[in-house]
Each structure stands twice: as structure tokens, then as C-alpha cells.
Design a protein around this motif. Structure first.
Motif, PDB file in Angstrom:
ATOM      1  N   ASN A 279      20.432   4.877 -30.539  1.00 30.65           N
ATOM      2  CA  ASN A 279      20.443   3.935 -32.134  1.00 30.65           C
ATOM      3  C   ASN A 279      22.269   3.802 -32.501  1.00 30.65           C
ATOM      4  N   PHE A 286      23.190  -4.842 -34.437  1.00 31.84           N
ATOM      5  CA  PHE A 286      22.948  -5.954 -35.538  1.00 31.84           C
ATOM      6  C   PHE A 286      24.510  -6.255 -35.864  1.00 31.84           C
ATOM      7  N   TRP A 400      10.269  -1.542 -28.177  1.00 30.86           N
ATOM      8  CA  TRP A 400       9.288  -1.212 -28.915  1.00 30.86           C
ATOM      9  C   TRP A 400       8.246  -0.269 -28.011  1.00 30.86           C
ATOM     10  N   ASN A 404      12.723   4.985 -30.948  1.00 29.07           N
ATOM     11  CA  ASN A 404      12.193   4.976 -32.516  1.00 29.07           C
ATOM     12  C   ASN A 404      12.296   4.006 -33.296  1.00 29.07           C
ATOM     13  N   GLU A 405      12.105   3.663 -34.900  1.00 29.17           N
ATOM     14  CA  GLU A 405      11.753   2.733 -35.509  1.00 29.17           C
ATOM     15  C   GLU A 405      13.211   2.108 -36.006  1.00 29.17           C
ATOM     16  N   PHE A 406      13.875   2.581 -35.562  1.00 32.76           N
ATOM     17  CA  PHE A 406      15.532   2.237 -36.286  1.00 32.76           C
ATOM     18  C   PHE A 406      16.208   1.171 -34.877  1.00 32.76           C
ATOM     19  N   THR A 407      15.342   1.639 -33.475  1.00 31.82           N
ATOM     20  CA  THR A 407      16.204   1.102 -32.415  1.00 31.82           C
ATOM     21  C   THR A 407      15.180  -0.123 -32.353  1.00 31.82           C
ATOM     22  N   LYS A 408      14.304   0.018 -32.755  1.00 29.04           N
ATOM     23  CA  LYS A 408      13.419  -0.987 -32.781  1.00 29.04           C
ATOM     24  C   LYS A 408      14.125  -3.053 -33.523  1.00 29.04           C
ATOM     25  N   VAL A 409      14.121  -2.067 -34.332  1.00 23.80           N
ATOM     26  CA  VAL A 409      13.738  -3.256 -35.571  1.00 23.80           C
ATOM     27  C   VAL A 409      15.223  -3.882 -35.829  1.00 23.80           C
ATOM     28  N   PHE A 410      16.242  -2.881 -35.620  1.00 24.62           N
ATOM     29  CA  PHE A 410      17.973  -2.991 -35.243  1.00 24.62           C
ATOM     30  C   PHE A 410      18.111  -4.226 -33.637  1.00 24.62           C
ATOM     31  N   THR A 412      15.913  -6.003 -32.022  1.00 30.56           N
ATOM     32  CA  THR A 412      14.971  -7.485 -32.371  1.00 30.56           C
ATOM     33  C   THR A 412      15.551  -7.909 -33.306  1.00 30.56           C
ATOM     34  N   ILE A 413      16.016  -7.143 -34.604  1.00 31.07           N
ATOM     35  CA  ILE A 413      17.005  -8.508 -35.530  1.00 31.07           C
ATOM     36  C   ILE A 413      17.742  -9.052 -34.506  1.00 31.07           C
TER      37      ILE A 413
END
Length: 617
Positions: A279, A286, A400, A404-410, A412-413
């Protein structure tokens, strides 16, 4: 093979002394000593690689022995160590070779090459030691060398301040490493990195203590590898020579934090600390990628990209994929060294101009540099078939699959934004026309042997090493783990997103500068630009906290203590002395009866004291 190990341990430090001493006699000798020693170190690493079997090189020494206290110092070289050795010595040698022209006019070359060899020696010591004590010594050697190299041009206030900042930020993290060593000695009785992993796998460690130790070690890694919140030093480190930046960002310093987590991967996995690693790294990735979008200086753009891509490697470790994390570390070291040295070539031929907005059109003067930097940029962006594509996609796929969702999104961006900021940088430097009249027509082509050659070699490596990505993973982990399989939908999404961002950036910076200026003039956009340009103001927050809360609070407390305690005690000595004087003066009356009475009282006190002591015995 033991001779090769001895060369790795001793040659960089002896070479540092020789480079300085002989360089003072004749300045060119400093470079040639460094060049020869650098080649020796790389060859020694290759010898170990070629002769290595599946049995690690394991040599035990004792650092200090005093009674029952023993501080061990052992050598432990396995697959992971060999890969790190090849990176440190190979890229270090390329960096030294490149510096022949880049540092050729500097009168302090003996000091420069001595520090560079010492720096490489610190990294070698870190990666081949078996125990945390030896690793910590190598860790601190690199910290000292980085301070000395970042502030190499110490007569410039900005360079001196940047060196001090790097020293303080990384020392803050190192305090936690030292605390971790103390906890391990007290609770486990060992500092052997291999034994700590074995104890973790066997469940022999107290989980709470192990978690605290893991977090302390990660705090040290955050400082060295420029993760949130201790990353500002990494950006200001650009005040040093560009060859130093390439060394720090590609070969040595920033890789050490990831290496220590990878070396203790089983230990971290046992404590569940990898969740925090993932995290923090995703947030750092990011911040680095978004901040790189708006920077003006060439090296600062690359510095923020280093922060972002090291964080991507950390994400790989944090989501449980040692294979993906280490593969990206290897690829990043190569293409980032290529990019920094290419940036050094640009700065060199443009008379040390660092602002990308003042350049432009350099593809006409330096087409080979443009080509080599383009290859490094494509690898960083993750464009196939370059090596960065395979490792970056592997990390995103692992995130992915297990994050968790936080790790996936940031993450990837951050991975997508890579192509935006690196395309922007390349376009600003090489396309169009020069945007500064002082530079236009004054650039000169770089030399083939000293500048183009290392760039060409690194460019070829970052392209063709993609063929052996699976073999690299197999070698590092000895076949114990493979990278996450590619997710077709995710890969298609990533490539489509990168293509869209690429077209937007090229359109804005090649044909749409007027539109870009209009967008940038909007108040809201300017606000966002300032936040990104200043790295989310983390440096200012740290400075404010340090000055306002820590320094000022300590200063005020020290002032109060000095005024109300120290001064009071000092000032009270006068009346106290006067009081004692008056008491004793009263006894000196000149009367025999008074003296006899004082004598009797004194004897009585002594007798009573003796009786109390005797009775107590």
C-alpha cells in the motif's frame, strides 16, 4: 572463486585510495584507476556468475569478539546476490566509462572517482554479506558516499543543501534499521539473514516482535529507496553530477531498499508486513508518476520516475510476487541507467542546460542519443518488446490477482502514466526547434567511444534482455517461483491506455502547444500543477514539522531548562555560599567553651554513627 570474492571486497576501497592519490599526481590517472578497477569488479562478478552452482558461497568470519559477545561477519552469495552484483558492477563500470568526457573538465576528478568506487564498494558489501551487521555497514557506506557525491560541487549552496538533506532523510530511516538489529539480537540471538528466513518459515519467531522488526527494516528501505514520505531527498539529489544520478538511480543506492526486503522476503511474509509494503508502494508509485508529468528539469522528471518504478517493484514484493518485483528491479536498473546517462549526454552537448523547455530539435545534432534515449523511454513506458513491458505487466497482474483495491488502482494508474511523462520529456528534448536562442546552433555531437558506446550497449541490453525474462526469474529464485501469467484483458487495457496517452501527449506537445497553454492558464489547472510540481508539498510539510514542532519545541524546552534550572542553580551558589559562611563564622567566637562544646558534639555524632554501623552489621 574465492579470489573473485576477495577482489569484490577489497578492490573498490583500495581503488578509491589509489584513484585519489595517483589522481593528485596526474589528474588523468584518477579516471584510469577507476576504469580498471570498475572493469575488474565487473569481471569478478561475471566469474562468480559463470562458475556458480546451486550451492551458495558461504564464508564465515567474526567481526568483533569480546568474551561471550561476538559480532559475525559472513559472506553469502546466492542467485539473488549475483544478480545484484552484476547490476552494481556492470552499470557502475558503464557509468565510470561515460564519466571520462562528462567529468573531463572537472578539476576534482580524483575526489570524484574515489567517491564513486567507495560507493560501489558499499553496495557490493551490502549484497554479499550474510549478516545484518555487515549489510548495515555497507548500507551506511552508501549513505556516506551518496552524501559526498550529491554535494560534490559543495561550493554551490543548492548542492551542499541537497547532500545534507539526503544524509538526514536516509539517516532517519537508518535509525529504524539499527533498532531492528537490537530487537533481533535480544529476541532471536541471530542477525543471520538466511537463518531469519528459516526461523520465519518454521514459525519460531514471536509474531509481534517480527512484525515490528519488519516494519523498522521497511522504514530504512523507505529512506534509501525514496518512498513516501521520505522521497524529497531523491529529487534534490539531482544537484550532483548526472553520472552520480545514474549511479544512485540505476546501479546502487535506491536498489538497496528493495534488495533488503527481497533478501528477507520470507521474514516479511511471515509477519504480514507485505500488506503495508504494497500500500505504501502503490501510493508512492502514483505520487512519483503524477509529479513527473509537470516537472521542467530533465533529471527531476527521471527522478520522479525512479520513485514511481521502484515503488512498482515494491508493489510486486508487497503482493507476494518476489519474481515480478525483482524482475522489474533488474529491468529498471538497466533502462534507468540508460535514461540518466542519455540525459547526461543531452546536458553535456547542450552546455549543461537542464531545463527541457529550453531544448528542442536535438535529434538533428545527436540522432544516436535520441535513438538510445527513445529505447530507454519505450522500456520504461512498458512498450513491447522492450524489457520494461514484461516486468511492469507482471507486477500489475500480480497486484490485480493478490492486491487490495487501493493497490490495484494506484499501481495501474502509475504504470499507465509512465508513457505520458517519458514521451513528454523525449518530445521536448528532441523534436521541434530549439526554444532558447543561446542554445540553438551551439550544441556539439558527443564522442563515440566515451558517450555513445555505453549508451548503445545499455540500449541493446534493454531491448534484447526481454528474450531472457523467464530465465532471469528462474535464476534469481532458483525455480521456486514464476511471474504471474499475463491476463489478456488487463494487457489489452494497459496497451490501449498507453496508446491513448501517447497520442494525447504527442498531439499537445508537438502540434497543440497553444491549446496546452490555454489549458494551463486555467486557475484550477494551475493549482493542480503547483501541487504536482512541488511533489504534493511533502517536503514542505516535513520541513515545517521538523522546524515548528521538533526543533522549536526542543529549543524552547532547552531555553526554559537553561533559564529556570541551570541559571537558578548557578545564581543560587552565591547566597548558599554566604549562608554556609555565616554558619561556620558563628562557631569561630574565640571562646574556649564554645570550641569544647563543638568538639563534644562532633565526637558524639561520630560515636553514634559508629554504633549504628556496628549494630547494622
Amino acid at each position: 572463486m574465492n579470489n573473485a570474492v576477495l577482489v569484490l571486497l577489497c578492490a573498490p576501497f583500495l581503488g578509491a585510495v589509489l584513484a585519489y592519490v595517483l589522481g593528485k599526481m596526474k589528474i588523468n590517472l584518477a579516471f584510469w584507476v577507476a576504469e580498471i578497477v570498475g572493469a575488474m569488479l565487473f569481471l569478478a562478478s561475471i566469474v562468480i556468475f559463470l562458475n556458480y552452482s546451486d550451492t551458495p558461497i558461504n564464508i564465515d568470519y567474526t567481526w568483533i569478539a569480546y568474551g561471550d559477545l561476538k559480532l559475525p561477519f559472513g559472506i553469502y552469495i546466492d542467485h539473488l546476490s549475483i544478480v545484484m552484483l552484476l547490476i552494481a558492477t556492470g552499470l557502475g563500470f558503464a557509468d565510470i566509462h561515460f564519466a571520462h568526457d562528462y567529468m573531463g573538465d572537472d578539476p576534482d576528478q580524483p575526489r570524484y572517482y574515489a567517491k564513486v568506487l567507495f560507493f560501489i564498494g558499499g553496495m557490493i558489501l551490502l549484497v554479499i554479506t550474510k549478516d545484518l551487521i555487515g549489510a548495515f555497514v555497507g548500507w551506511e557506506f552508501m549513505g556516506l558516499a551518496s552524501y559526498a557525491l550529491i554535494s560534490f560541487w559543495y561550493y554551490k549552496n543548492s548542492a551542499a543543501d541537497a547532500g545534507m538533506q539526503a544524509f538526514l532523510y536516509t539517516r532517519f530511516g537508518d535509525i529504524f534499521i539499527l533498532a531492528a538489529i537490537g530487537l533481533l539480537v535480544y529476541y532471536t540471538g541471530t542477525l543471520n539473514l538466511v537463518e531469519l528466513n528459516e526461523m520465519a518459515n518454521a514459525g519460531e519467531l514471536p509474531k509481534t516482535v517480527a512484525l515490528v522488526v519488519a516494519l523498522f527494516i521497511f522504514m530504512g528501505a523507505i529512506g534509501k529507496s525514496g518512498q513516501f514520505p521520505l522521497y524529497p531527498w531523491l529529487m534534490n539529489a539531482m544537484e550532483g553530477p548526472t553520472t552520480v544520478s545514474a549511479l544512485i538511480h540505476g546501479a546502487t543506492m535506491v536498489n538497496s531498499g528493495i534488495y533488503i526486503v527481497a533478501r528477507l522476503f520470507d521474514f516479511f511474509a511471515y509477519t504480514d508486513a507485505l500488506f503495508i509494503v504494497a500500500n505504501v508502494a502503490a501510493l508512492s508509485a502514483f505520487i512519483g508518476a503524477s509529479s513527473a508529468l509537470v516537472q521542467k528539469e530533465i533529471k527531476k522528471i527521471l527522478a520522479y520516475s525512479t520513485m514511481s518504478h521502484l515503488s512498482i517493484a515494491f508493489v510486486g514484493l508487497g503482493v507476494g510476487s518476489l519474481a515480478a518485483g525483482m524482475l522489474h528491479l533488474v529491468n529498471h536498473a538497466i533502462f534507468k541507467a540508460l535514461l540518466f546517462l542519455s540525459a547526461g549526454a543531452v546536458i553535456y552537448i547542450a552546455h549543461h542546460t537542464k531545463d527541457a523547455w529550453k531544448l528542442g530539435g536535438l535529434i538533428k545534432t545527436a540522432p544516436f542519443v535520441a535513438l538510445f534515449m527513445a529505447m530507454g523511454s519505450l522500456s520504461l513506458a512498458g512498450v513491447p518488446p522492450f524489457s520494461g513491458y514484461f516486468s511492469k505487466e507482471a507486477v500489475v497482474a500480480a497486484a490485480w490477482a493478490n492486491g487490495n483495491e487501493f493497490t490495484k488502482v494506484f499501481v495501474t494508474i502509475a504504470a499507465l502514466l509512465s508513457i505520458a511523462y517519458i514521451t513528454r520529456l523525449w518530445v521536448l528534448i528532441f523534436l521541434g526547434e530549439p526554444r532558447n536562442e543561446d542554445i540553438a546552433g551551439s550544441v556539439h555531437a558527443p564522442s563515440n567511444l566515451w558517450i555513445r558506446l555505453p549508451l548503445g550497449v545499455l540500449a541493446v541490453v534493454t531491448l534484447f534482455i526481454s528474450i531472457w525474462q523467464a530465465d532471469i526469474v528462474h535464476f534469481i529464485l532458483n525455480g521456486k517461483e514464476e511471474v504471474e501469467p499475463h491476463i489478456a484483458g488487463l494487457a489489452a487495457f494497459m496497451l490501449t491506455g498507453m496508446m491513448i496517452l501517447f497520442l494525447i501527449v504527442v498531439g499537445l506537445y508537438v502540434k497543440g502547444l497553444n491549446l496546452l497553454y490555454k489549458i494551463a492558464s486555467h486557475h484550477f489547472v494551475q493549482t493542480i500543477h503547483q501541487i504536482l510540481f512541488n511533489g504534493y508539498y511533502v517536503e514542505r510539510m516535513i520541513t515545517w514539522i521538523s522546524k515548528t514542532i521538533v526543533v522549536n519545541a526542543v529549543a524552547k524546552a532547552a531555553r526554559w531548562f537553561d533559564t529556570n534550572v541551570i541559571d537558578y542553580l548557578v545564581n543560587a551558589t552565591v547566597p548558599a555560599t554566604q549562608g554556609v559562611y555565616k554558619v561556620f563564622r558563628a562557631g569561630h567566637s574565640g571562646k574556649i567553651g564554645t570550641y569544647m562544646g563543638q568538639f563534644v558534639i562532633g565526637v558524639a555524632i561520630i560515636v553514634i554513627a559508629i554504633l549504628i554501623i556496628v549494630k547494622g552489621l
